[in-house]
Every structure is written in structure tokens, then in C-alpha cells.
Design an enzyme around this catalytic site. Structure first.
Site, PDB file in Angstrom:
ATOM      1  N   GLY A 166       0.826  -1.204   0.000  1.00  0.00           N
ATOM      2  CA  GLY A 166       0.000   0.000   0.000  1.00  0.00           C
ATOM      3  C   GLY A 166       0.857   1.249   0.000  1.00  0.00           C
ATOM      4  O   GLY A 166       2.025   1.220   0.401  1.00  0.00           O
ATOM      5  N   GLN A 185       2.851  10.090   1.686  1.00  0.00           N
ATOM      6  CA  GLN A 185       4.187   9.479   1.589  1.00  0.00           C
ATOM      7  C   GLN A 185       4.981   9.988   0.397  1.00  0.00           C
ATOM      8  O   GLN A 185       6.192   9.795   0.323  1.00  0.00           O
ATOM      9  CB  GLN A 185       4.075   7.955   1.497  1.00  0.00           C
ATOM     10  CG  GLN A 185       3.638   7.324   2.802  1.00  0.00           C
ATOM     11  CD  GLN A 185       3.511   5.827   2.653  1.00  0.00           C
ATOM     12  OE1 GLN A 185       2.490   5.322   2.212  1.00  0.00           O
ATOM     13  NE2 GLN A 185       4.574   5.115   3.003  1.00  0.00           N
ATOM     14  N   CYS A 207       7.041  -0.093   6.976  1.00  0.00           N
ATOM     15  CA  CYS A 207       6.561   1.044   6.197  1.00  0.00           C
ATOM     16  C   CYS A 207       7.683   1.579   5.316  1.00  0.00           C
ATOM     17  O   CYS A 207       8.810   1.721   5.780  1.00  0.00           O
ATOM     18  CB  CYS A 207       6.084   2.130   7.171  1.00  0.00           C
ATOM     19  SG  CYS A 207       5.505   3.622   6.363  1.00  0.00           S
ATOM     20  N   LEU A 208       7.369   1.880   4.073  1.00  0.00           N
ATOM     21  CA  LEU A 208       8.366   2.443   3.157  1.00  0.00           C
ATOM     22  C   LEU A 208       8.944   3.742   3.695  1.00  0.00           C
ATOM     23  O   LEU A 208      10.078   4.096   3.385  1.00  0.00           O
ATOM     24  CB  LEU A 208       7.720   2.727   1.793  1.00  0.00           C
ATOM     25  CG  LEU A 208       7.294   1.514   0.959  1.00  0.00           C
ATOM     26  CD1 LEU A 208       6.491   1.981  -0.249  1.00  0.00           C
ATOM     27  CD2 LEU A 208       8.498   0.689   0.534  1.00  0.00           C
ATOM     28  N   HIS A 232      -3.362   1.057   8.059  1.00  0.00           N
ATOM     29  CA  HIS A 232      -2.007   1.624   8.022  1.00  0.00           C
ATOM     30  C   HIS A 232      -1.972   2.842   7.086  1.00  0.00           C
ATOM     31  O   HIS A 232      -1.446   3.895   7.442  1.00  0.00           O
ATOM     32  CB  HIS A 232      -1.028   0.536   7.557  1.00  0.00           C
ATOM     33  CG  HIS A 232       0.392   0.998   7.429  1.00  0.00           C
ATOM     34  ND1 HIS A 232       1.403   0.550   8.251  1.00  0.00           N
ATOM     35  CD2 HIS A 232       0.978   1.867   6.564  1.00  0.00           C
ATOM     36  CE1 HIS A 232       2.543   1.137   7.898  1.00  0.00           C
ATOM     37  NE2 HIS A 232       2.310   1.948   6.871  1.00  0.00           N
ATOM     38  N   GLU A 233      -2.552   2.683   5.897  1.00  0.00           N
ATOM     39  CA  GLU A 233      -2.523   3.783   4.912  1.00  0.00           C
ATOM     40  C   GLU A 233      -3.407   4.943   5.367  1.00  0.00           C
ATOM     41  O   GLU A 233      -3.084   6.100   5.138  1.00  0.00           O
ATOM     42  CB  GLU A 233      -2.954   3.282   3.527  1.00  0.00           C
ATOM     43  CG  GLU A 233      -2.087   2.178   2.928  1.00  0.00           C
ATOM     44  CD  GLU A 233      -0.597   2.485   2.967  1.00  0.00           C
ATOM     45  OE1 GLU A 233      -0.222   3.667   2.887  1.00  0.00           O
ATOM     46  OE2 GLU A 233       0.190   1.532   3.100  1.00  0.00           O
ATOM     47  N   HIS A 242      -1.585   7.268   7.587  1.00  0.00           N
ATOM     48  CA  HIS A 242      -0.772   8.246   6.846  1.00  0.00           C
ATOM     49  C   HIS A 242      -1.605   9.467   6.468  1.00  0.00           C
ATOM     50  O   HIS A 242      -1.115  10.592   6.501  1.00  0.00           O
ATOM     51  CB  HIS A 242      -0.213   7.622   5.565  1.00  0.00           C
ATOM     52  CG  HIS A 242       0.989   6.748   5.775  1.00  0.00           C
ATOM     53  ND1 HIS A 242       2.159   7.213   6.318  1.00  0.00           N
ATOM     54  CD2 HIS A 242       1.196   5.438   5.497  1.00  0.00           C
ATOM     55  CE1 HIS A 242       3.042   6.213   6.364  1.00  0.00           C
ATOM     56  NE2 HIS A 242       2.486   5.129   5.875  1.00  0.00           N
TER      57      HIS A 242
END
Ligand code: ZN
Length: 169
Positions: free
Chosen positions: A46, A51, A91-92, A133-134, A137
Site C-alpha cells: 500500500g 508518503q 513502512c516504506l 495503516h494507509e 498516513h
């Protein structure tokens, strides 16, 4: 299409709250394509607009093995949640860190697609976890905010040996 740069913690832009999308136009369509292309350039499931330094309330996911089932959620809102569990996340935007976070196992979400059409969906398992999670953000939150205090301390002392006091989050 273009690959977008992925911001990393502690970039302050990751802490900004996303703003509702009102214009479902070509510009938005292009942005969604870029976000998906950027997601597919990684091994993540995702990616959210904040981000890549964008304030729009947009996230994309693809949990398929073949990476051929893109899901686009614009202005998403979670309805009901049920069944909670501890899930290991990464997480990226927080490279090299994994941690266990409490997430709802099942949830219902309402959102719009890239043409502005509303839809409702029921998500479970990793689907549900990824969306939560997304959506964090989109609110300027990171999964590390949800870790227990001891875990946060451990990360502070062991994952940034030279960074103490420098660019603290
Ligand atoms: Zn993330």
C-alpha cells in the site's frame, strides 16, 4: 506516468493531515496512476499520498500475488471495526523498522474511486490491516506512533545510533 519520491521519517510532511479531494479530474487520474506505478516499484502492498509529499486524501493498495489488482480509495472513511489482533508492520517511510501494532481484523470502509463514484467495501485480514495503516498516513500518523512505549525507546536507542537529538521526530 512517473515514479514519485517516497518521503522518509522524520520528514515533517509525513505529519500533515491530508485534505479531501473535491475535483475528480484528469490531474487526479494522473496522480493515481503515478501513485500506483510508485507502489509497484516497491515490494509494499500500500501507498498513500502523504508518503510522496501530496496533501490529497488518496491511498492505493494491491494485495494480489500478481500485482494486477489495484485498489484506489479516495476520501476513505471507516465505518465499523471488529476483531482486534496484533500485526507486524513495516513502512516504506520508516525503512528498516518493524513492529507489532494492534489493528482491527475486519472493517467496513466507504470511499470514492478515481471518477468520484462512492463505494462501500468490507475488508478482512491483511486487506483490513493495510487500509488502516494507509489511513493513518492520511492523518499524519505513522505505525511507530502506535508501538508500546518500551518498543519506541528501543527504536530510539538502537536504530539511530548517530542520530540522537538530531532531526528528532
Ligand atoms: Zn506506511
Amino acid at each position: 506516468m512517473a515514479l514519485l519520491d517516497i518521503l522518509e521519517h522524520p520528514d515533517p510532511r509525513l505529519r500533515l493531515r491530508a485534505e479531501p479531494v473535491a475535483a475528480f479530474d484528469e490531474t487526479l487520474g494522473r496522480f493515481v496512476e503515478d501513485l500506483l506505478e510508485t507502489l509497484y516499484s516497491t515490494d509494499a502492498i500500500g501507498l498513500s499520498a502523504p508518503q510522496v509529499g501530496d496533501r490529497r486524501n488518496v491511498l492505493v493498495m494491491d494485495l494480489s500475488e500478481t500485482r494486477t489488482t489495484p485498489e484506489v480509495y479516495i476520501n476513505p472513511e471507516i465505518g465499523s471495526k471488529s476483531g482486534f489482533g496484533l500485526v507486524e508492520e513495516s513502512c516504506l517511510s520508516v525503512p528498516g523498522v518493524t513492529g507489532n501494532v494492534v489493528r482491527a481484523v475486519t472493517l467496513s470502509v466507504s470511499a470514492q474511486d478515481r471518477s468520484g463514484t462512492f463505494f462501500d467495501r468490507e475488508l478482512t485480514g491483511m486487506h483490513s490491516v493495510c487500509l488502516q495503516h494507509e489511513m493513518d498516513h492520511l492523518e499524519g500518523k505513522l505505525f511507530i506512533d502506535r508501538l508500546p512505549m518500551l518498543e519506541k525507546l528501543r527504536l530510539r536507542f538502537f536504530s539511530r545510533p548517530t542520530g540522537l537529538g538530531v532531526g528528532a521526530s
